[in-house]
Design a protein around this motif. Structure first.
Motif, PDB file in Angstrom:
ATOM      1  N   ILE A   1      28.232  35.091  50.825  1.00  0.00           N
ATOM      2  CA  ILE A   1      29.046  35.398  49.633  1.00  0.00           C
ATOM      3  C   ILE A   1      28.201  36.599  48.912  1.00  0.00           C
ATOM      4  O   ILE A   1      28.705  37.807  48.599  1.00  0.00           O
ATOM      5  CB  ILE A   1      29.296  34.272  48.730  1.00  0.00           C
ATOM      6  CG1 ILE A   1      30.168  33.152  49.358  1.00  0.00           C
ATOM      7  CG2 ILE A   1      30.100  35.030  47.400  1.00  0.00           C
ATOM      8  CD1 ILE A   1      30.364  32.208  48.744  1.00  0.00           C
ATOM      9  N   SER A   2      26.916  36.250  48.801  1.00  0.00           N
ATOM     10  CA  SER A   2      26.061  37.538  48.087  1.00  0.00           C
ATOM     11  C   SER A   2      25.999  38.655  48.744  1.00  0.00           C
ATOM     12  O   SER A   2      26.003  39.892  48.132  1.00  0.00           O
ATOM     13  CB  SER A   2      24.552  36.784  47.911  1.00  0.00           C
ATOM     14  OG  SER A   2      23.744  37.724  47.375  1.00  0.00           O
TER      15      SER A   2
ATOM     16  N   THR B   1      26.818  23.941  43.638  1.00  0.00           N
ATOM     17  CA  THR B   1      27.663  24.829  43.223  1.00  0.00           C
ATOM     18  C   THR B   1      27.989  24.925  41.772  1.00  0.00           C
ATOM     19  O   THR B   1      28.430  26.027  41.056  1.00  0.00           O
ATOM     20  CB  THR B   1      28.898  24.570  43.993  1.00  0.00           C
ATOM     21  OG1 THR B   1      29.002  24.523  45.367  1.00  0.00           O
ATOM     22  CG2 THR B   1      30.462  25.324  43.583  1.00  0.00           C
TER      23      THR B   1
ATOM     24  N   SER C   1      24.200  39.127  43.945  1.00  0.00           N
ATOM     25  CA  SER C   1      24.370  39.923  44.996  1.00  0.00           C
ATOM     26  C   SER C   1      22.941  40.231  45.777  1.00  0.00           C
ATOM     27  O   SER C   1      22.986  40.819  46.737  1.00  0.00           O
ATOM     28  CB  SER C   1      24.772  41.238  44.479  1.00  0.00           C
ATOM     29  OG  SER C   1      24.175  41.716  43.757  1.00  0.00           O
TER      30      SER C   1
ATOM     31  N   ASP D   1      29.139  40.543  48.020  1.00  0.00           N
ATOM     32  CA  ASP D   1      29.351  40.984  46.786  1.00  0.00           C
ATOM     33  C   ASP D   1      28.427  42.105  46.504  1.00  0.00           C
ATOM     34  O   ASP D   1      28.648  43.032  45.903  1.00  0.00           O
ATOM     35  CB  ASP D   1      28.902  39.904  45.718  1.00  0.00           C
ATOM     36  CG  ASP D   1      28.995  40.132  44.206  1.00  0.00           C
ATOM     37  OD1 ASP D   1      30.257  40.379  44.004  1.00  0.00           O
ATOM     38  OD2 ASP D   1      28.056  40.216  43.689  1.00  0.00           O
TER      39      ASP D   1
ATOM     40  N   TYR E   1      33.917  30.157  56.064  1.00  0.00           N
ATOM     41  CA  TYR E   1      32.656  29.630  56.135  1.00  0.00           C
ATOM     42  C   TYR E   1      31.735  30.016  57.174  1.00  0.00           C
ATOM     43  O   TYR E   1      30.529  30.610  56.990  1.00  0.00           O
ATOM     44  CB  TYR E   1      32.700  27.847  56.059  1.00  0.00           C
ATOM     45  CG  TYR E   1      31.405  27.374  55.850  1.00  0.00           C
ATOM     46  CD1 TYR E   1      31.204  26.956  54.262  1.00  0.00           C
ATOM     47  CD2 TYR E   1      30.682  26.985  56.766  1.00  0.00           C
ATOM     48  CE1 TYR E   1      30.245  26.193  54.129  1.00  0.00           C
ATOM     49  CE2 TYR E   1      29.476  26.321  56.318  1.00  0.00           C
ATOM     50  CZ  TYR E   1      29.224  25.914  55.056  1.00  0.00           C
ATOM     51  OH  TYR E   1      28.089  25.314  54.852  1.00  0.00           O
TER      52      TYR E   1
ATOM     53  N   TYR F   1      38.637  39.211  47.459  1.00  0.00           N
ATOM     54  CA  TYR F   1      37.942  38.087  48.236  1.00  0.00           C
ATOM     55  C   TYR F   1      39.141  37.181  48.516  1.00  0.00           C
ATOM     56  O   TYR F   1      38.933  36.518  49.439  1.00  0.00           O
ATOM     57  CB  TYR F   1      36.903  37.464  47.134  1.00  0.00           C
ATOM     58  CG  TYR F   1      35.768  38.461  46.750  1.00  0.00           C
ATOM     59  CD1 TYR F   1      35.234  39.510  47.755  1.00  0.00           C
ATOM     60  CD2 TYR F   1      35.243  37.907  45.810  1.00  0.00           C
ATOM     61  CE1 TYR F   1      34.376  40.134  47.230  1.00  0.00           C
ATOM     62  CE2 TYR F   1      34.023  39.110  45.154  1.00  0.00           C
ATOM     63  CZ  TYR F   1      33.473  40.105  46.423  1.00  0.00           C
ATOM     64  OH  TYR F   1      32.566  40.855  45.863  1.00  0.00           O
TER      65      TYR F   1
ATOM     66  N   LEU G   1      30.628  34.002  56.965  1.00  0.00           N
ATOM     67  CA  LEU G   1      29.672  34.266  56.132  1.00  0.00           C
ATOM     68  C   LEU G   1      28.223  33.567  56.362  1.00  0.00           C
ATOM     69  O   LEU G   1      27.379  34.216  55.982  1.00  0.00           O
ATOM     70  CB  LEU G   1      30.313  33.554  54.724  1.00  0.00           C
ATOM     71  CG  LEU G   1      31.446  34.250  54.162  1.00  0.00           C
ATOM     72  CD1 LEU G   1      32.038  33.496  52.815  1.00  0.00           C
ATOM     73  CD2 LEU G   1      31.045  35.753  53.408  1.00  0.00           C
TER      74      LEU G   1
ATOM     75  N   PHE H   1      39.627  35.791  52.164  1.00  0.00           N
ATOM     76  CA  PHE H   1      39.588  34.298  52.585  1.00  0.00           C
ATOM     77  C   PHE H   1      40.874  33.839  53.080  1.00  0.00           C
ATOM     78  O   PHE H   1      40.781  32.886  54.023  1.00  0.00           O
ATOM     79  CB  PHE H   1      39.115  33.677  51.071  1.00  0.00           C
ATOM     80  CG  PHE H   1      38.871  32.089  51.384  1.00  0.00           C
ATOM     81  CD1 PHE H   1      37.701  31.562  51.664  1.00  0.00           C
ATOM     82  CD2 PHE H   1      40.010  31.067  51.274  1.00  0.00           C
ATOM     83  CE1 PHE H   1      37.388  30.333  51.645  1.00  0.00           C
ATOM     84  CE2 PHE H   1      39.745  29.855  51.494  1.00  0.00           C
ATOM     85  CZ  PHE H   1      38.523  29.359  51.759  1.00  0.00           C
TER      86      PHE H   1
END
Length: 317
Positions: free
Chosen positions: A254-255, A180, A207, A258, A296, A275, A299, A279
């Motif tokens: 997440i990609s 991260t 992305s 996005d 989590y 976002y 996604l 969430f």
């Protein structure tokens, strides 16, 4: 890289020197560290290898001056401090310079950051004689859960059970944390390079991150093995592998989001707010679905379907 005006070279030198010295002077400030690391990444990418090496030596020299002036610790501790500042920017900046694909840059940068984390833990364990289990797991868990021992007892749980669980999952958590941090610096540095130098790196974008189909198969096989295998050191290792794989799918999820949000043309600030709202809503939904419908998991599932069906029409990286 073309010859740069000497004034910019000197300004960069002075800024790095000031940031390196201030980092130690202000007690290893996290904010200064972020600015220093991002700046060093950008400079290593933009300037020649020789100039990049000079900038790294500048950081080394002024860090050393401040460190031995104010902290006065031993050389090994200073080396760890220096590597905490310089290793990730050097690796990431070099990969940017070589135009490595985004996923490759992410994986190598994350690996270098993880190796540094391991080196720090080894130093604490064998050089500083620190009880890692007590300092990083037992004490924090005891502090967090001691007021709730009665509640835990109703579920036949004890603080030792939680300590054992955290200890089991700690390798995967460290890998996720190191990854991260690496991803954060990659995203920020890449954005600043495009803003300052009007140069979009030819490495793809966040992305477009996508795992190969084989990762989905491995994820499923490891999951099934964990379900049917009795508890052992090997099953604990498989759990850590599964957590790391789920983290990889989480990042790809997440990609995926996005990728489609960027097509809306909304400002990045608006997208961040959306976002955050999504969430929050999924987190609330998780409360009413026994944790199943949480951000989590959602996604991870999205990324797994995208891995199989290639909704974004991206070539496997």
């Amino acid at each position: 890289h073309e010859k740069k005006p000497i004034i910019f070279y000197l300004l960069n030198f002075l800024m790095l020197a000031a940031l390196a010295f201030s980092y130690v002077f202000f007690g290893c400030s996290a904010g200064i560290k972020i600015i220093l690391c991002v700046m060093l990444t950008v400079l290593i990418y933009h300037y020649s290898y020789k100039d990049g090496a000079f900038f790294v030596l500048t950081v080394f020299a002024f860090l050393a001056a401040a460190y031995f002036m104010y902290i006065k610790s031993d050389v090994l501790n200073f080396i760890i401090v220096f590597l905490n500042i310089a290793l990730l920017p050097v690796v990431t900046g070099y990969l940017f310079k070589k135009n490595c694909p985004y996923l490759t840059t992410f994986c190598i940068s994350a690996a270098s950051n993880m190796l540094l984390t391991v080196a720090e833990l080894v130093k604490l364990k064998f050089y500083d004689k620190v009880d890692l289990l007590d300092v990083f797991i037992k004490s924090p868990v005891n502090s967090a859960f001691e007021p709730y021992t009665d509640i835990l007892a109703t579920y036949n749980l004890s603080i030792n059970d939680i300590v054992n669980s955290v200890s089991t999952f700690s390798p995967a958590v460290m890998i996720a944390a190191a990854s991260t941090v690496a991803l954060f610096y990659i995203v920020i540095s890449k954005k600043i390079i495009s803003l300052i130098y009007k140069n979009n790196l030819n490495i793809g974008s966040f992305s477009e991150i996508k795992l190969k189909k084989s990762f989905g198969s491995v994820f499923a096989i490891v999951g099934l093995a964990i379900i049917f295998m009795p508890q052992s050191s090997f099953s604990d290792a498989l759990i850590n592998i599964e957590i790391v794989l789920s983290y990889a799918f989480f990042i790809c999820g997440i990609s995926f989001v996005d990728f489609y949000f960027k097509k809306t043309g909304l400002w990045i600030s608006v997208r961040i707010i959306l976002y955050a709202l999504a969430f929050l809503l999924l987190s609330v939904a998780g409360i009413f679905t026994l944790g199943i419908l949480n951000p989590y998991t959602v996604l991870v599932v999205i990324a797994m379907f995208d891995t199989v069906h290639n909704y974004r029409k991206l070539d496997n990286q």
